[in-house]
Write an enzyme that holds these catalytic residues in place. Sequence first.
Site, PDB file in Angstrom:
ATOM      1  N   LYS A 171       0.892  -1.167   0.000  1.00  0.00           N
ATOM      2  CA  LYS A 171       0.000   0.000   0.000  1.00  0.00           C
ATOM      3  C   LYS A 171       0.928   1.215   0.000  1.00  0.00           C
ATOM      4  O   LYS A 171       1.414   1.646   1.026  1.00  0.00           O
ATOM      5  CB  LYS A 171      -0.889   0.006   1.242  1.00  0.00           C
ATOM      6  N   GLU A 246       9.733   1.657  10.651  1.00  0.00           N
ATOM      7  CA  GLU A 246      10.786   2.597  10.222  1.00  0.00           C
ATOM      8  C   GLU A 246      10.183   3.987  10.284  1.00  0.00           C
ATOM      9  O   GLU A 246       9.402   4.371   9.411  1.00  0.00           O
ATOM     10  CB  GLU A 246      11.248   2.275   8.792  1.00  0.00           C
ATOM     11  N   CYS A 280      13.846  10.800   6.173  1.00  0.00           N
ATOM     12  CA  CYS A 280      13.813  10.387   7.587  1.00  0.00           C
ATOM     13  C   CYS A 280      15.152  10.647   8.258  1.00  0.00           C
ATOM     14  O   CYS A 280      15.224  11.029   9.409  1.00  0.00           O
ATOM     15  CB  CYS A 280      13.435   8.919   7.685  1.00  0.00           C
ATOM     16  N   GLU A 379      10.412  16.682  14.175  1.00  0.00           N
ATOM     17  CA  GLU A 379      10.790  16.489  12.781  1.00  0.00           C
ATOM     18  C   GLU A 379      10.066  17.531  11.923  1.00  0.00           C
ATOM     19  O   GLU A 379       8.842  17.520  11.829  1.00  0.00           O
ATOM     20  CB  GLU A 379      10.363  15.069  12.367  1.00  0.00           C
TER      21      GLU A 379
HETATM   22  P1  NAD Z   1       2.627   8.856   7.110  1.00  0.00           P
HETATM   23  O1  NAD Z   1       2.837   8.152   8.399  1.00  0.00           O
HETATM   24  O2  NAD Z   1       1.632   9.945   7.054  1.00  0.00           O
HETATM   25  O3  NAD Z   1       2.207   7.832   5.958  1.00  0.00           O
HETATM   26  C1  NAD Z   1       3.000   6.694   5.673  1.00  0.00           C
HETATM   27  C2  NAD Z   1       2.133   5.646   5.011  1.00  0.00           C
HETATM   28  O4  NAD Z   1       1.165   5.195   5.969  1.00  0.00           O
HETATM   29  C3  NAD Z   1       1.336   6.156   3.799  1.00  0.00           C
HETATM   30  O5  NAD Z   1       1.299   5.144   2.801  1.00  0.00           O
HETATM   31  C4  NAD Z   1      -0.056   6.349   4.387  1.00  0.00           C
HETATM   32  O6  NAD Z   1      -1.082   6.243   3.422  1.00  0.00           O
HETATM   33  C5  NAD Z   1      -0.120   5.207   5.386  1.00  0.00           C
HETATM   34  N1  NAD Z   1      -1.111   5.371   6.458  1.00  0.00           N
HETATM   35  C6  NAD Z   1      -1.640   6.514   6.957  1.00  0.00           C
HETATM   36  N2  NAD Z   1      -2.553   6.237   7.916  1.00  0.00           N
HETATM   37  C7  NAD Z   1      -2.600   4.896   8.029  1.00  0.00           C
HETATM   38  C8  NAD Z   1      -3.340   3.997   8.853  1.00  0.00           C
HETATM   39  N3  NAD Z   1      -4.225   4.433   9.761  1.00  0.00           N
HETATM   40  N4  NAD Z   1      -3.114   2.672   8.726  1.00  0.00           N
HETATM   41  C9  NAD Z   1      -2.221   2.205   7.826  1.00  0.00           C
HETATM   42  N5  NAD Z   1      -1.502   3.002   7.009  1.00  0.00           N
HETATM   43  C10 NAD Z   1      -1.682   4.336   7.115  1.00  0.00           C
HETATM   44  O7  NAD Z   1       4.077   9.336   6.666  1.00  0.00           O
HETATM   45  P2  NAD Z   1       4.473  10.181   5.383  1.00  0.00           P
HETATM   46  O8  NAD Z   1       4.063  11.592   5.610  1.00  0.00           O
HETATM   47  O9  NAD Z   1       4.017   9.469   4.168  1.00  0.00           O
HETATM   48  O10 NAD Z   1       6.080  10.052   5.434  1.00  0.00           O
HETATM   49  C11 NAD Z   1       6.855  10.873   6.230  1.00  0.00           C
HETATM   50  C12 NAD Z   1       7.269  10.178   7.502  1.00  0.00           C
HETATM   51  O11 NAD Z   1       7.887   8.936   7.176  1.00  0.00           O
HETATM   52  C13 NAD Z   1       8.312  10.961   8.257  1.00  0.00           C
HETATM   53  O12 NAD Z   1       8.052  10.885   9.638  1.00  0.00           O
HETATM   54  C14 NAD Z   1       9.610  10.229   7.907  1.00  0.00           C
HETATM   55  O13 NAD Z   1      10.658  10.399   8.827  1.00  0.00           O
HETATM   56  C15 NAD Z   1       9.141   8.820   7.844  1.00  0.00           C
HETATM   57  N6  NAD Z   1      10.065   8.006   7.059  1.00  0.00           N
HETATM   58  C16 NAD Z   1      10.839   7.089   7.719  1.00  0.00           C
HETATM   59  C17 NAD Z   1      11.770   6.337   7.014  1.00  0.00           C
HETATM   60  C18 NAD Z   1      12.643   5.331   7.711  1.00  0.00           C
HETATM   61  O14 NAD Z   1      13.186   4.470   7.037  1.00  0.00           O
HETATM   62  N7  NAD Z   1      12.820   5.399   9.014  1.00  0.00           N
HETATM   63  C19 NAD Z   1      11.899   6.515   5.640  1.00  0.00           C
HETATM   64  C20 NAD Z   1      11.093   7.461   5.009  1.00  0.00           C
HETATM   65  C21 NAD Z   1      10.163   8.195   5.727  1.00  0.00           C
END
Ligand code: NAD
Length: 477
Positions: A171, A246, A280, A379
Amino acid sequence: MQKHFIDNQWVDGDSGESISVVDPSIGEAFDHLTRGNAADIHKAVLSARTAYVGAWGAMTAAERGRWLMKLAYKLQDHAEELAQIESRDCGKPLKQARVDASAVVRYFEFYAGAADKLLGHTIPYQNGYTVLTLREPHGVTGHIVPWNYPMQIFGRSVGGALAAGNACVVKPSEDACLSLLRIAELAAEIGFPAGALNIVTGYGHEAGDALVRHVGIDHVSFTGSPTIGQIVVRTAAEHYTPVTLELGGKSPQIVFADADLDAMVPVVVNAIVQNAGQTCSAGSRLLVERSVYEEVIERVSSALNKLSVGPAHMDLDCGPLIRQTQLQRVQSFLAEAHADGLRVAGQGSVVSEAPIGGFYQAPTLLRDVPLMHRLAQQEVFGPVIAAMPFDDEAQAIDMANATEYGLVASVWARDGARQMRMARKVRSGQIFINNYGAGGGIELPFGGVKASGWGREKGFEALYGFTVLKTVSIKHD
Ligand code: NAD
Protein backbone atom coordinates in the site's frame (compact mmCIF):
# COMPACT_ATOMS: atom_id res chain seq x y z
CA MET A 1 -6.34 6.88 -14.37
CA GLN A 2 -4.18 4.32 -12.56
CA LYS A 3 -5.58 1.00 -11.34
CA HIS A 4 -4.53 -1.47 -8.66
CA PHE A 5 -2.02 -4.11 -9.66
CA ILE A 6 -3.23 -7.51 -8.42
CA ASP A 7 -2.25 -10.96 -9.67
CA ASN A 8 -0.18 -9.47 -12.52
CA GLN A 9 -3.17 -7.55 -13.86
CA TRP A 10 -4.58 -4.04 -13.71
CA VAL A 11 -7.69 -4.19 -11.57
CA ASP A 12 -10.45 -1.59 -11.08
CA GLY A 13 -11.19 -0.48 -7.54
CA ASP A 14 -14.31 -1.61 -5.69
CA SER A 15 -15.32 1.95 -4.72
CA GLY A 16 -15.16 3.47 -8.20
CA GLU A 17 -13.57 6.52 -6.57
CA SER A 18 -10.25 8.15 -7.32
CA ILE A 19 -7.53 10.32 -5.77
CA SER A 20 -5.82 13.16 -7.68
CA VAL A 21 -2.10 12.95 -8.30
CA VAL A 22 -0.63 16.43 -7.89
CA ASP A 23 2.64 17.63 -9.44
CA PRO A 24 4.36 19.43 -6.52
CA SER A 25 6.33 21.65 -8.90
CA ILE A 26 3.18 23.36 -10.18
CA GLY A 27 0.52 22.39 -7.63
CA GLU A 28 -1.81 20.90 -10.25
CA ALA A 29 -3.25 17.42 -10.75
CA PHE A 30 -2.02 15.41 -13.73
CA ASP A 31 -3.29 11.88 -13.04
CA HIS A 32 -5.59 9.87 -10.76
CA LEU A 33 -5.12 6.87 -8.49
CA THR A 34 -7.74 4.32 -7.60
CA ARG A 35 -9.07 4.88 -4.09
CA GLY A 36 -8.63 1.40 -2.65
CA ASN A 37 -10.71 -0.04 0.16
CA ALA A 38 -10.98 -3.21 2.24
CA ALA A 39 -12.50 -5.21 -0.65
CA ASP A 40 -9.51 -4.37 -2.89
CA ILE A 41 -7.08 -5.27 -0.12
CA HIS A 42 -8.88 -8.57 0.39
CA LYS A 43 -8.49 -9.39 -3.30
CA ALA A 44 -4.76 -8.63 -3.17
CA VAL A 45 -4.24 -10.68 0.00
CA LEU A 46 -6.01 -13.66 -1.62
CA SER A 47 -3.78 -13.34 -4.67
CA ALA A 48 -0.66 -13.20 -2.50
CA ARG A 49 -1.81 -16.17 -0.41
CA THR A 50 -2.46 -18.21 -3.54
CA ALA A 51 1.06 -17.41 -4.79
CA TYR A 52 2.54 -18.25 -1.40
CA VAL A 53 0.90 -21.66 -1.12
CA GLY A 54 1.41 -22.21 -4.86
CA ALA A 55 4.11 -21.54 -7.43
CA TRP A 56 5.99 -18.75 -5.61
CA GLY A 57 6.11 -20.59 -2.30
CA ALA A 58 7.23 -23.81 -3.99
CA MET A 59 10.31 -22.25 -5.54
CA THR A 60 13.81 -22.85 -4.28
CA ALA A 61 15.66 -19.88 -2.84
CA ALA A 62 17.93 -19.89 -5.92
CA GLU A 63 14.91 -19.66 -8.23
CA ARG A 64 13.51 -16.74 -6.24
CA GLY A 65 16.89 -15.06 -6.45
CA ARG A 66 16.90 -15.49 -10.23
CA TRP A 67 13.49 -13.78 -10.50
CA LEU A 68 14.70 -10.87 -8.40
CA MET A 69 17.81 -10.55 -10.57
CA LYS A 70 15.70 -10.59 -13.75
CA LEU A 71 13.59 -7.83 -12.26
CA ALA A 72 16.73 -5.85 -11.34
CA TYR A 73 17.93 -6.06 -14.98
CA LYS A 74 14.51 -4.98 -16.24
CA LEU A 75 14.46 -2.00 -13.88
CA GLN A 76 17.99 -1.11 -14.94
CA ASP A 77 16.80 -0.99 -18.57
CA HIS A 78 14.01 1.39 -17.51
CA ALA A 79 15.98 3.38 -14.93
CA GLU A 80 15.76 6.69 -16.79
CA GLU A 81 12.01 6.30 -17.34
CA LEU A 82 11.49 5.45 -13.65
CA ALA A 83 13.60 8.46 -12.61
CA GLN A 84 11.48 10.75 -14.78
CA ILE A 85 8.27 9.38 -13.24
CA GLU A 86 9.58 9.74 -9.67
CA SER A 87 10.93 13.21 -10.35
CA ARG A 88 7.56 14.57 -11.47
CA ASP A 89 5.48 12.67 -8.92
CA CYS A 90 7.62 13.62 -5.89
CA GLY A 91 8.97 16.97 -7.18
CA LYS A 92 12.54 15.69 -6.93
CA PRO A 93 15.31 17.21 -9.03
CA LEU A 94 16.07 14.67 -11.73
CA LYS A 95 19.58 13.93 -10.45
CA GLN A 96 18.09 12.86 -7.10
CA ALA A 97 15.41 10.74 -8.77
CA ARG A 98 18.15 9.05 -10.83
CA VAL A 99 19.88 8.05 -7.59
CA ASP A 100 16.59 6.53 -6.41
CA ALA A 101 16.19 4.59 -9.67
CA SER A 102 19.71 3.14 -9.34
CA ALA A 103 18.99 2.31 -5.72
CA VAL A 104 15.86 0.27 -6.49
CA VAL A 105 17.87 -1.69 -9.07
CA ARG A 106 20.62 -2.27 -6.52
CA TYR A 107 18.12 -3.41 -3.85
CA PHE A 108 16.72 -6.11 -6.13
CA GLU A 109 20.23 -7.08 -7.21
CA PHE A 110 21.43 -7.27 -3.59
CA TYR A 111 18.45 -9.33 -2.40
CA ALA A 112 18.64 -11.55 -5.50
CA GLY A 113 22.16 -12.51 -4.41
CA ALA A 114 21.12 -12.91 -0.78
CA ALA A 115 18.09 -15.17 -1.37
CA ASP A 116 19.98 -18.48 -1.25
CA LYS A 117 22.43 -17.46 1.48
CA LEU A 118 20.00 -17.23 4.36
CA LEU A 119 21.24 -19.99 6.66
CA GLY A 120 20.04 -21.57 9.88
CA HIS A 121 22.26 -23.00 12.62
CA THR A 122 22.94 -26.29 14.32
CA ILE A 123 23.03 -25.97 18.10
CA PRO A 124 25.21 -28.14 20.40
CA TYR A 125 22.71 -29.80 22.77
CA GLN A 126 22.37 -33.00 24.80
CA ASN A 127 23.92 -36.22 23.52
CA GLY A 128 21.54 -38.09 21.22
CA TYR A 129 19.95 -34.94 19.82
CA THR A 130 20.52 -32.80 16.77
CA VAL A 131 19.02 -29.34 17.03
CA LEU A 132 18.82 -26.96 14.12
CA THR A 133 17.12 -23.70 13.24
CA LEU A 134 15.17 -22.97 10.08
CA ARG A 135 14.49 -19.48 8.72
CA GLU A 136 11.00 -19.59 7.24
CA PRO A 137 9.08 -16.82 5.49
CA HIS A 138 6.20 -15.18 7.38
CA GLY A 139 3.83 -15.92 4.47
CA VAL A 140 2.01 -12.87 3.14
CA THR A 141 3.66 -9.59 4.09
CA GLY A 142 2.07 -6.12 3.99
CA HIS A 143 4.22 -3.11 3.06
CA ILE A 144 3.17 0.45 3.81
CA VAL A 145 5.35 2.94 1.98
CA PRO A 146 5.61 6.76 2.39
CA TRP A 147 5.88 9.34 -0.40
CA ASN A 148 9.37 10.66 0.13
CA TYR A 149 11.35 7.79 -1.46
CA PRO A 150 8.76 5.46 -3.01
CA MET A 151 11.22 3.46 -5.14
CA GLN A 152 13.95 3.16 -2.53
CA ILE A 153 11.63 2.12 0.27
CA PHE A 154 9.74 -0.29 -1.96
CA GLY A 155 13.07 -1.83 -3.08
CA ARG A 156 14.44 -2.39 0.39
CA SER A 157 11.20 -3.66 1.89
CA VAL A 158 9.69 -5.73 -0.92
CA GLY A 159 13.10 -6.89 -2.20
CA GLY A 160 13.98 -8.34 1.19
CA ALA A 161 10.55 -9.87 1.77
CA LEU A 162 10.46 -11.59 -1.64
CA ALA A 163 14.02 -12.88 -1.25
CA ALA A 164 13.01 -14.48 2.05
CA GLY A 165 10.10 -16.24 0.29
CA ASN A 166 7.13 -14.09 1.25
CA ALA A 167 4.41 -12.91 -1.15
CA CYS A 168 3.71 -9.17 -0.85
CA VAL A 169 0.86 -6.69 -0.77
CA VAL A 170 2.01 -3.08 -0.99
CA LYS A 171 0.00 0.00 0.00
CA PRO A 172 2.05 2.94 -1.27
CA SER A 173 1.43 6.56 -0.34
CA GLU A 174 -1.50 8.41 -1.86
CA ASP A 175 0.87 11.34 -2.41
CA ALA A 176 3.41 9.59 -4.68
CA CYS A 177 3.39 6.06 -6.05
CA LEU A 178 3.39 6.15 -9.86
CA SER A 179 6.91 4.67 -10.10
CA LEU A 180 5.79 1.62 -8.08
CA LEU A 181 2.83 0.95 -10.37
CA ARG A 182 5.23 1.08 -13.34
CA ILE A 183 7.64 -1.30 -11.55
CA ALA A 184 4.80 -3.78 -11.02
CA GLU A 185 3.93 -3.55 -14.70
CA LEU A 186 7.57 -4.16 -15.65
CA ALA A 187 7.61 -7.17 -13.32
CA ALA A 188 4.58 -8.59 -15.12
CA GLU A 189 6.28 -7.98 -18.47
CA ILE A 190 9.11 -10.33 -17.49
CA GLY A 191 6.54 -12.88 -16.30
CA PHE A 192 7.22 -12.38 -12.58
CA PRO A 193 5.19 -15.06 -10.75
CA ALA A 194 1.59 -13.82 -10.44
CA GLY A 195 0.48 -12.84 -6.95
CA ALA A 196 3.98 -12.53 -5.47
CA LEU A 197 3.80 -8.76 -5.82
CA ASN A 198 0.52 -6.82 -5.55
CA ILE A 199 -0.10 -3.10 -5.20
CA VAL A 200 -3.27 -1.49 -3.90
CA THR A 201 -3.37 2.31 -3.96
CA GLY A 202 -5.45 4.47 -1.67
CA TYR A 203 -5.55 6.45 1.54
CA GLY A 204 -3.83 5.25 4.67
CA HIS A 205 -6.91 5.30 6.90
CA GLU A 206 -8.81 3.20 4.32
CA ALA A 207 -6.61 0.85 2.25
CA GLY A 208 -3.66 1.07 4.69
CA ASP A 209 -5.81 0.34 7.71
CA ALA A 210 -7.55 -2.55 5.89
CA LEU A 211 -4.16 -4.07 5.05
CA VAL A 212 -2.90 -3.97 8.62
CA ARG A 213 -6.24 -5.23 9.93
CA HIS A 214 -6.49 -8.15 7.47
CA VAL A 215 -6.25 -11.53 9.19
CA GLY A 216 -4.38 -12.91 6.16
CA ILE A 217 -1.41 -10.59 6.65
CA ASP A 218 1.43 -12.31 8.52
CA HIS A 219 3.85 -9.38 8.89
CA VAL A 220 3.70 -5.63 8.32
CA SER A 221 6.61 -3.47 7.26
CA PHE A 222 5.60 0.12 7.99
CA THR A 223 7.65 3.14 6.97
CA GLY A 224 6.19 6.50 7.90
CA SER A 225 5.54 8.88 10.75
CA PRO A 226 5.67 7.94 14.45
CA THR A 227 2.00 8.90 14.91
CA ILE A 228 0.76 6.53 12.21
CA GLY A 229 3.34 3.94 13.29
CA GLN A 230 1.67 3.78 16.69
CA ILE A 231 -1.76 3.37 15.10
CA VAL A 232 -0.41 0.57 12.91
CA VAL A 233 1.09 -1.25 15.90
CA ARG A 234 -2.19 -1.02 17.83
CA THR A 235 -4.18 -2.33 14.87
CA ALA A 236 -1.70 -5.11 14.12
CA ALA A 237 -1.83 -6.20 17.75
CA GLU A 238 -5.44 -7.35 17.22
CA HIS A 239 -4.14 -10.34 15.25
CA TYR A 240 -0.68 -10.47 16.92
CA THR A 241 0.82 -9.48 13.58
CA PRO A 242 4.53 -8.61 13.88
CA VAL A 243 5.49 -5.14 12.64
CA THR A 244 8.75 -3.58 11.48
CA LEU A 245 8.64 0.15 12.17
CA GLU A 246 10.79 2.60 10.22
CA LEU A 247 9.83 6.02 11.56
CA GLY A 248 11.12 9.57 11.74
CA GLY A 249 14.31 11.21 12.94
CA LYS A 250 15.97 14.37 14.22
CA SER A 251 19.45 13.32 13.27
CA PRO A 252 22.39 15.25 14.77
CA GLN A 253 25.48 16.22 12.79
CA ILE A 254 28.12 16.60 15.52
CA VAL A 255 31.17 18.66 14.60
CA PHE A 256 34.26 18.75 16.84
CA ALA A 257 36.98 21.40 16.65
CA ASP A 258 39.53 19.02 15.11
CA ALA A 259 37.19 18.01 12.22
CA ASP A 260 38.09 18.37 8.57
CA LEU A 261 35.68 21.25 7.93
CA ASP A 262 36.31 21.29 4.18
CA ALA A 263 35.08 17.70 3.95
CA MET A 264 32.23 18.25 6.41
CA VAL A 265 30.47 21.27 4.86
CA PRO A 266 29.17 19.77 1.57
CA VAL A 267 28.08 16.56 3.30
CA VAL A 268 26.21 18.37 6.08
CA VAL A 269 24.53 20.64 3.53
CA ASN A 270 23.51 17.71 1.32
CA ALA A 271 22.12 15.87 4.37
CA ILE A 272 19.45 18.54 4.79
CA VAL A 273 18.92 19.64 1.19
CA GLN A 274 18.50 16.20 -0.35
CA ASN A 275 14.84 15.66 -1.24
CA ALA A 276 14.12 19.14 0.21
CA GLY A 277 14.77 17.83 3.72
CA GLN A 278 11.92 15.32 3.41
CA THR A 279 14.16 12.47 4.42
CA CYS A 280 13.81 10.39 7.59
CA SER A 281 17.58 10.60 8.05
CA ALA A 282 17.82 14.32 7.20
CA GLY A 283 20.67 15.91 9.15
CA SER A 284 18.37 18.43 10.77
CA ARG A 285 20.44 19.32 13.87
CA LEU A 286 23.93 20.79 13.69
CA LEU A 287 25.82 20.49 17.01
CA VAL A 288 29.18 22.28 16.90
CA GLU A 289 32.03 22.59 19.41
CA ARG A 290 32.00 26.18 20.61
CA SER A 291 35.56 27.04 19.53
CA VAL A 292 34.66 26.46 15.84
CA TYR A 293 30.94 27.32 16.09
CA GLU A 294 31.15 30.73 14.35
CA GLU A 295 33.36 29.36 11.59
CA VAL A 296 31.04 26.39 10.94
CA ILE A 297 27.92 28.59 10.95
CA GLU A 298 29.62 30.93 8.50
CA ARG A 299 30.75 28.13 6.17
CA VAL A 300 27.49 26.14 6.17
CA SER A 301 25.44 29.34 5.79
CA SER A 302 27.46 30.55 2.84
CA ALA A 303 27.01 27.13 1.16
CA LEU A 304 23.23 27.33 1.78
CA ASN A 305 23.10 30.90 0.43
CA LYS A 306 24.31 29.61 -2.95
CA LEU A 307 21.56 26.98 -3.30
CA SER A 308 18.71 27.33 -5.78
CA VAL A 309 15.23 25.88 -5.41
CA GLY A 310 12.90 25.29 -8.33
CA PRO A 311 10.73 22.83 -10.24
CA ALA A 312 11.90 19.25 -10.57
CA HIS A 313 12.53 19.51 -14.31
CA MET A 314 15.05 22.35 -13.80
CA ASP A 315 17.18 19.88 -11.81
CA LEU A 316 18.46 22.45 -9.31
CA ASP A 317 19.82 21.84 -5.80
CA CYS A 318 16.40 21.48 -4.26
CA GLY A 319 12.85 20.84 -5.51
CA PRO A 320 9.45 21.67 -3.99
CA LEU A 321 7.91 20.02 -0.94
CA ILE A 322 5.38 17.29 -1.61
CA ARG A 323 2.16 19.21 -0.98
CA GLN A 324 0.61 22.41 0.32
CA THR A 325 0.03 21.09 3.84
CA GLN A 326 3.70 20.05 4.08
CA LEU A 327 4.76 23.56 3.05
CA GLN A 328 2.42 25.04 5.67
CA ARG A 329 3.88 22.72 8.29
CA VAL A 330 7.46 23.82 7.52
CA GLN A 331 6.42 27.47 7.40
CA SER A 332 4.76 27.16 10.80
CA PHE A 333 8.07 25.99 12.30
CA LEU A 334 9.86 28.95 10.73
CA ALA A 335 7.18 31.43 11.85
CA GLU A 336 7.42 30.17 15.41
CA ALA A 337 11.23 30.37 15.31
CA HIS A 338 10.96 33.96 14.06
CA ALA A 339 8.45 34.87 16.78
CA ASP A 340 10.82 33.42 19.38
CA GLY A 341 13.65 35.62 18.11
CA LEU A 342 15.74 32.87 16.50
CA ARG A 343 18.09 34.15 13.81
CA VAL A 344 18.41 32.89 10.25
CA ALA A 345 22.13 32.56 9.49
CA GLY A 346 21.87 31.27 5.93
CA GLN A 347 19.19 30.68 3.33
CA GLY A 348 19.02 29.57 -0.30
CA SER A 349 16.64 31.12 -2.79
CA VAL A 350 13.68 30.10 -4.92
CA VAL A 351 14.33 30.86 -8.61
CA SER A 352 12.07 33.35 -10.36
CA GLU A 353 11.01 30.68 -12.90
CA ALA A 354 9.41 28.56 -10.12
CA PRO A 355 5.68 28.22 -10.91
CA ILE A 356 3.49 30.17 -8.52
CA GLY A 357 1.42 27.11 -7.53
CA GLY A 358 4.45 24.95 -6.52
CA PHE A 359 5.31 24.19 -2.90
CA TYR A 360 8.73 25.85 -2.54
CA GLN A 361 10.76 26.42 0.61
CA ALA A 362 14.32 27.73 0.56
CA PRO A 363 16.85 25.74 2.64
CA THR A 364 17.37 27.60 5.91
CA LEU A 365 19.86 27.48 8.80
CA LEU A 366 18.73 28.83 12.16
CA ARG A 367 21.46 29.48 14.72
CA ASP A 368 21.60 29.30 18.52
CA VAL A 369 18.44 27.23 18.70
CA PRO A 370 17.73 26.21 22.32
CA LEU A 371 18.02 22.45 22.78
CA MET A 372 14.39 22.05 23.87
CA HIS A 373 12.89 24.37 21.24
CA ARG A 374 10.30 22.70 18.98
CA LEU A 375 12.60 23.30 16.02
CA ALA A 376 15.35 21.31 17.74
CA GLN A 377 13.07 18.54 18.95
CA GLN A 378 10.45 17.77 16.31
CA GLU A 379 10.79 16.49 12.78
CA VAL A 380 10.23 19.48 10.46
CA PHE A 381 10.47 17.35 7.30
CA GLY A 382 11.68 20.27 5.23
CA PRO A 383 15.07 21.86 4.43
CA VAL A 384 15.63 23.48 7.83
CA ILE A 385 18.68 22.99 10.10
CA ALA A 386 18.78 23.95 13.77
CA ALA A 387 22.34 24.80 14.88
CA MET A 388 23.62 25.03 18.45
CA PRO A 389 27.01 25.01 20.19
CA PHE A 390 28.38 22.53 22.77
CA ASP A 391 31.32 22.84 25.15
CA ASP A 392 32.71 19.33 25.48
CA GLU A 393 32.22 15.71 24.44
CA ALA A 394 29.95 14.84 27.36
CA GLN A 395 27.62 17.70 26.50
CA ALA A 396 27.65 16.74 22.80
CA ILE A 397 26.51 13.23 23.74
CA ASP A 398 23.76 14.54 26.03
CA MET A 399 22.53 16.93 23.35
CA ALA A 400 22.66 14.30 20.61
CA ASN A 401 20.54 11.99 22.77
CA ALA A 402 18.11 14.67 23.96
CA THR A 403 15.28 14.08 21.47
CA GLU A 404 12.72 11.31 21.32
CA TYR A 405 14.34 10.07 18.09
CA GLY A 406 17.37 7.90 17.39
CA LEU A 407 17.70 7.11 13.68
CA VAL A 408 21.04 8.34 12.31
CA ALA A 409 23.89 10.57 13.52
CA SER A 410 27.18 11.79 12.14
CA VAL A 411 30.35 12.64 14.04
CA TRP A 412 33.00 14.83 12.49
CA ALA A 413 36.31 14.46 14.38
CA ARG A 414 39.88 13.34 13.73
CA ASP A 415 40.53 11.94 17.23
CA GLY A 416 40.09 8.17 16.82
CA ALA A 417 39.33 7.43 20.48
CA ARG A 418 36.66 10.13 20.44
CA GLN A 419 35.16 8.67 17.28
CA MET A 420 34.76 5.31 19.03
CA ARG A 421 33.35 6.81 22.25
CA MET A 422 30.81 8.80 20.27
CA ALA A 423 29.87 5.78 18.16
CA ARG A 424 29.11 3.86 21.35
CA LYS A 425 27.38 6.58 23.36
CA VAL A 426 25.08 8.24 20.83
CA ARG A 427 21.79 6.33 20.82
CA SER A 428 21.01 5.82 17.18
CA GLY A 429 20.45 3.06 14.64
CA GLN A 430 23.34 4.23 12.48
CA ILE A 431 26.38 6.42 13.23
CA PHE A 432 28.54 7.78 10.44
CA ILE A 433 32.05 8.97 11.31
CA ASN A 434 33.36 11.65 8.94
CA ASN A 435 30.73 10.78 6.32
CA TYR A 436 26.97 10.59 6.03
CA GLY A 437 24.87 8.13 4.10
CA ALA A 438 27.32 7.84 1.22
CA GLY A 439 26.17 5.52 -1.57
CA GLY A 440 22.65 5.08 -0.20
CA GLY A 441 23.71 2.25 2.11
CA ILE A 442 21.75 -0.57 0.47
CA GLU A 443 24.05 -3.07 2.18
CA LEU A 444 23.95 -1.38 5.61
CA PRO A 445 21.34 -2.40 8.20
CA PHE A 446 19.08 0.58 8.86
CA GLY A 447 16.47 1.42 11.46
CA GLY A 448 15.92 3.32 14.64
CA VAL A 449 15.68 3.27 18.39
CA LYS A 450 13.10 5.14 20.51
CA ALA A 451 10.52 7.00 18.37
CA SER A 452 12.52 6.20 15.23
CA GLY A 453 11.14 2.69 15.32
CA TRP A 454 12.22 -0.90 15.71
CA GLY A 455 13.50 -3.71 13.53
CA ARG A 456 16.01 -3.32 10.73
CA GLU A 457 15.68 -3.08 6.97
CA LYS A 458 18.40 -2.84 4.31
CA GLY A 459 21.41 -5.11 4.17
CA PHE A 460 21.38 -8.82 4.94
CA GLU A 461 20.01 -8.12 8.42
CA ALA A 462 16.60 -7.26 6.93
CA LEU A 463 16.13 -10.89 5.93
CA TYR A 464 15.95 -11.90 9.59
CA GLY A 465 12.98 -9.55 10.01
CA PHE A 466 11.24 -11.00 6.99
CA THR A 467 11.53 -14.55 8.37
CA VAL A 468 10.46 -16.51 11.42
CA LEU A 469 12.98 -18.69 13.21
CA LYS A 470 11.88 -22.26 13.88
CA THR A 471 13.87 -24.56 16.17
CA VAL A 472 13.85 -28.26 15.28
CA SER A 473 15.02 -30.78 17.88
CA ILE A 474 15.62 -34.36 16.65
CA LYS A 475 16.20 -37.21 19.14
CA HIS A 476 18.08 -39.95 17.34
CA ASP A 477 19.80 -42.03 20.04
P1 NAD B 1 2.63 8.86 7.11
O1 NAD B 1 2.84 8.15 8.40
O2 NAD B 1 1.63 9.94 7.05
O3 NAD B 1 2.21 7.83 5.96
C1 NAD B 1 3.00 6.69 5.67
C2 NAD B 1 2.13 5.65 5.01
O4 NAD B 1 1.17 5.20 5.97
C3 NAD B 1 1.34 6.16 3.80
O5 NAD B 1 1.30 5.14 2.80
C4 NAD B 1 -0.06 6.35 4.39
O6 NAD B 1 -1.08 6.24 3.42
C5 NAD B 1 -0.12 5.21 5.39
N1 NAD B 1 -1.11 5.37 6.46
C6 NAD B 1 -1.64 6.51 6.96
N2 NAD B 1 -2.55 6.24 7.92
C7 NAD B 1 -2.60 4.90 8.03
C8 NAD B 1 -3.34 4.00 8.85
N3 NAD B 1 -4.22 4.43 9.76
N4 NAD B 1 -3.11 2.67 8.73
C9 NAD B 1 -2.22 2.21 7.83
N5 NAD B 1 -1.50 3.00 7.01
C10 NAD B 1 -1.68 4.34 7.12
O7 NAD B 1 4.08 9.34 6.67
P2 NAD B 1 4.47 10.18 5.38
O8 NAD B 1 4.06 11.59 5.61
O9 NAD B 1 4.02 9.47 4.17
O10 NAD B 1 6.08 10.05 5.43
C11 NAD B 1 6.86 10.87 6.23
C12 NAD B 1 7.27 10.18 7.50
O11 NAD B 1 7.89 8.94 7.18
C13 NAD B 1 8.31 10.96 8.26
O12 NAD B 1 8.05 10.88 9.64
C14 NAD B 1 9.61 10.23 7.91
O13 NAD B 1 10.66 10.40 8.83
C15 NAD B 1 9.14 8.82 7.84
N6 NAD B 1 10.07 8.01 7.06
C16 NAD B 1 10.84 7.09 7.72
C17 NAD B 1 11.77 6.34 7.01
C18 NAD B 1 12.64 5.33 7.71
O14 NAD B 1 13.19 4.47 7.04
N7 NAD B 1 12.82 5.40 9.01
C19 NAD B 1 11.90 6.51 5.64
C20 NAD B 1 11.09 7.46 5.01
C21 NAD B 1 10.16 8.20 5.73
